[in-house]
Write a protein that holds these residues in place. Structure first.
Motif, short mmCIF file in Angstrom:
data_model
loop_
_atom_site.label_atom_id
_atom_site.label_comp_id
_atom_site.label_asym_id
_atom_site.label_seq_id
_atom_site.Cartn_x
_atom_site.Cartn_y
_atom_site.Cartn_z
N ILE A 298 7.43 -0.50 -16.98
CA ILE A 298 8.15 -0.18 -15.75
C ILE A 298 8.05 1.33 -15.55
O ILE A 298 8.30 2.10 -16.48
CB ILE A 298 9.64 -0.60 -15.83
CG1 ILE A 298 9.74 -2.13 -15.99
CG2 ILE A 298 10.40 -0.13 -14.58
CD1 ILE A 298 11.16 -2.64 -16.12
N GLU A 299 7.67 1.73 -14.33
CA GLU A 299 7.59 3.14 -13.96
C GLU A 299 8.58 3.43 -12.85
O GLU A 299 8.76 2.61 -11.96
CB GLU A 299 6.20 3.47 -13.39
CG GLU A 299 5.10 3.59 -14.37
CD GLU A 299 3.78 3.95 -13.68
OE1 GLU A 299 3.80 4.48 -12.54
OE2 GLU A 299 2.74 3.69 -14.29
N GLU A 300 9.18 4.60 -12.89
CA GLU A 300 10.02 5.02 -11.77
C GLU A 300 9.14 5.59 -10.68
O GLU A 300 8.22 6.38 -10.96
CB GLU A 300 11.03 6.07 -12.22
CG GLU A 300 11.94 6.50 -11.08
CD GLU A 300 13.04 7.47 -11.50
OE1 GLU A 300 13.45 8.28 -10.65
OE2 GLU A 300 13.49 7.40 -12.65
N ARG A 301 9.39 5.19 -9.46
CA ARG A 301 8.68 5.72 -8.29
C ARG A 301 9.70 6.07 -7.23
O ARG A 301 10.89 5.76 -7.37
CB ARG A 301 7.69 4.68 -7.73
CG ARG A 301 6.54 4.35 -8.66
CD ARG A 301 5.48 5.46 -8.66
NE ARG A 301 4.41 5.20 -9.60
CZ ARG A 301 3.29 4.55 -9.33
NH1 ARG A 301 3.09 4.05 -8.13
NH2 ARG A 301 2.36 4.41 -10.25
N ARG A 302 9.24 6.66 -6.15
CA ARG A 302 10.11 6.99 -5.02
C ARG A 302 9.68 6.18 -3.81
O ARG A 302 8.50 6.12 -3.47
CB ARG A 302 10.01 8.47 -4.68
CG ARG A 302 10.58 9.36 -5.75
CD ARG A 302 12.08 9.42 -5.69
NE ARG A 302 12.63 10.07 -6.88
CZ ARG A 302 13.90 10.09 -7.18
NH1 ARG A 302 14.78 9.49 -6.39
NH2 ARG A 302 14.33 10.68 -8.26
N ALA A 303 10.65 5.54 -3.18
CA ALA A 303 10.40 4.82 -1.93
C ALA A 303 10.22 5.84 -0.81
O ALA A 303 10.54 7.01 -0.98
CB ALA A 303 11.58 3.89 -1.63
N PHE B 48 0.87 -1.18 0.00
CA PHE B 48 0.00 0.00 0.00
C PHE B 48 0.90 1.23 0.00
O PHE B 48 1.15 1.83 1.05
CB PHE B 48 -0.87 -0.09 1.26
CG PHE B 48 -1.97 0.92 1.41
CD1 PHE B 48 -2.22 1.90 0.47
CD2 PHE B 48 -2.77 0.87 2.54
CE1 PHE B 48 -3.24 2.82 0.65
CE2 PHE B 48 -3.80 1.78 2.74
CZ PHE B 48 -4.03 2.76 1.78
N PRO B 49 1.44 1.61 -1.18
CA PRO B 49 2.46 2.66 -1.25
C PRO B 49 2.04 4.01 -0.65
O PRO B 49 2.89 4.75 -0.18
CB PRO B 49 2.73 2.80 -2.75
CG PRO B 49 2.27 1.54 -3.35
CD PRO B 49 1.17 1.01 -2.47
N LYS B 50 0.75 4.31 -0.66
CA LYS B 50 0.31 5.62 -0.16
C LYS B 50 0.17 5.66 1.36
O LYS B 50 0.01 6.73 1.94
CB LYS B 50 -1.02 6.01 -0.81
CG LYS B 50 -0.88 6.30 -2.29
CD LYS B 50 -2.18 6.72 -2.92
CE LYS B 50 -1.94 7.09 -4.38
NZ LYS B 50 -3.08 6.79 -5.22
N ALA B 51 0.21 4.51 2.01
CA ALA B 51 0.04 4.46 3.47
C ALA B 51 1.35 4.81 4.17
O ALA B 51 2.42 4.72 3.59
CB ALA B 51 -0.43 3.07 3.88
N THR B 52 1.22 5.19 5.44
CA THR B 52 2.40 5.43 6.26
C THR B 52 2.45 4.37 7.36
O THR B 52 1.41 3.98 7.90
CB THR B 52 2.39 6.84 6.89
OG1 THR B 52 1.14 7.04 7.56
CG2 THR B 52 2.54 7.91 5.82
N TYR B 53 3.67 3.92 7.65
CA TYR B 53 3.88 2.85 8.62
C TYR B 53 3.87 3.41 10.03
O TYR B 53 4.42 4.47 10.27
CB TYR B 53 5.23 2.17 8.32
CG TYR B 53 5.47 0.93 9.14
CD1 TYR B 53 4.86 -0.27 8.81
CD2 TYR B 53 6.29 0.97 10.26
CE1 TYR B 53 5.07 -1.42 9.57
CE2 TYR B 53 6.51 -0.18 11.02
CZ TYR B 53 5.89 -1.36 10.66
OH TYR B 53 6.10 -2.48 11.42
#
Length: 159
Positions: free
Chosen positions: A138-143, A30-35
């Motif tokens: 393939i898309e570039e994203r930011r971790a 869930f890339p939009k969530a915060t841990y």
């Protein structure tokens, strides 16, 4: 371990929030969530998505996924895929993805199902092609730490 599936219920949310064991695992799921994942974050995602499904083994919830995109007679895009830490490596993810493929076909008459997988998610990158998914982009994203990551997009054409 006999597995079954059913629609997610509000009582499942707290258990599901415990599955991602690190910020990286949550990013894959869930890339939009915060841990750490909270009930509010997951409940909001479920409310905005379709086909939210849990997998059970011996009465315990061991997996979860949904569609962040579900177009009737079009494309379903799989998201929020996660397996309980205690159930990993036991075929739960395979069963979960197969259930979601069937759901896309039966409930949405989907012609294609898509899944995206980050380059560090080795388990996902190895599983999806075994289930018939083929990379198409393939898309570039930011971790979360700002580093560059590759999001590998895969799809399966449903017959």
């Amino acid at each position: 371990m006999p597995l079954s599936h059913r629609p997610v219920q509000p009582a499942d949310i707290a258990t599901l929030c415990s599955f991602p064991q690190s910020a990286d695992e949550l990013f894959y799921m869930f890339p939009k969530a915060t841990y750490p994942l909270t009930s509010a974050q997951l409940s909001e995602a479920i409310a905005q998505r379709s086909g939210s499904t849990v997998i059970e083994a011996d009465g315990a919830i061991v997996g979860f996924a949904n569609f962040y995109k579900a177009e009737y007679d079009g494309v379903c895009a799989l998201g929020n895929v996660v397996v309980a830490p205690t159930a990993r490596g036991q075929g739960v993810a395979r069963y979960l993805v197969q259930c979601m493929i069937a759901l896309a076909r039966e409930d949405f008459a989907a012609r294609e199902i898509w899944v995206s997988c980050f380059n560090h998610n080795t388990a996902g990158l190895l599983l999806y092609p075994q289930l018939g998914f083929v990379p198409f982009g393939i898309e570039e994203r930011r971790a979360p730490d700002g580093s560059r990551v590759a999001l590998v997009q895969m799809k399966q054409v449903l017959g």
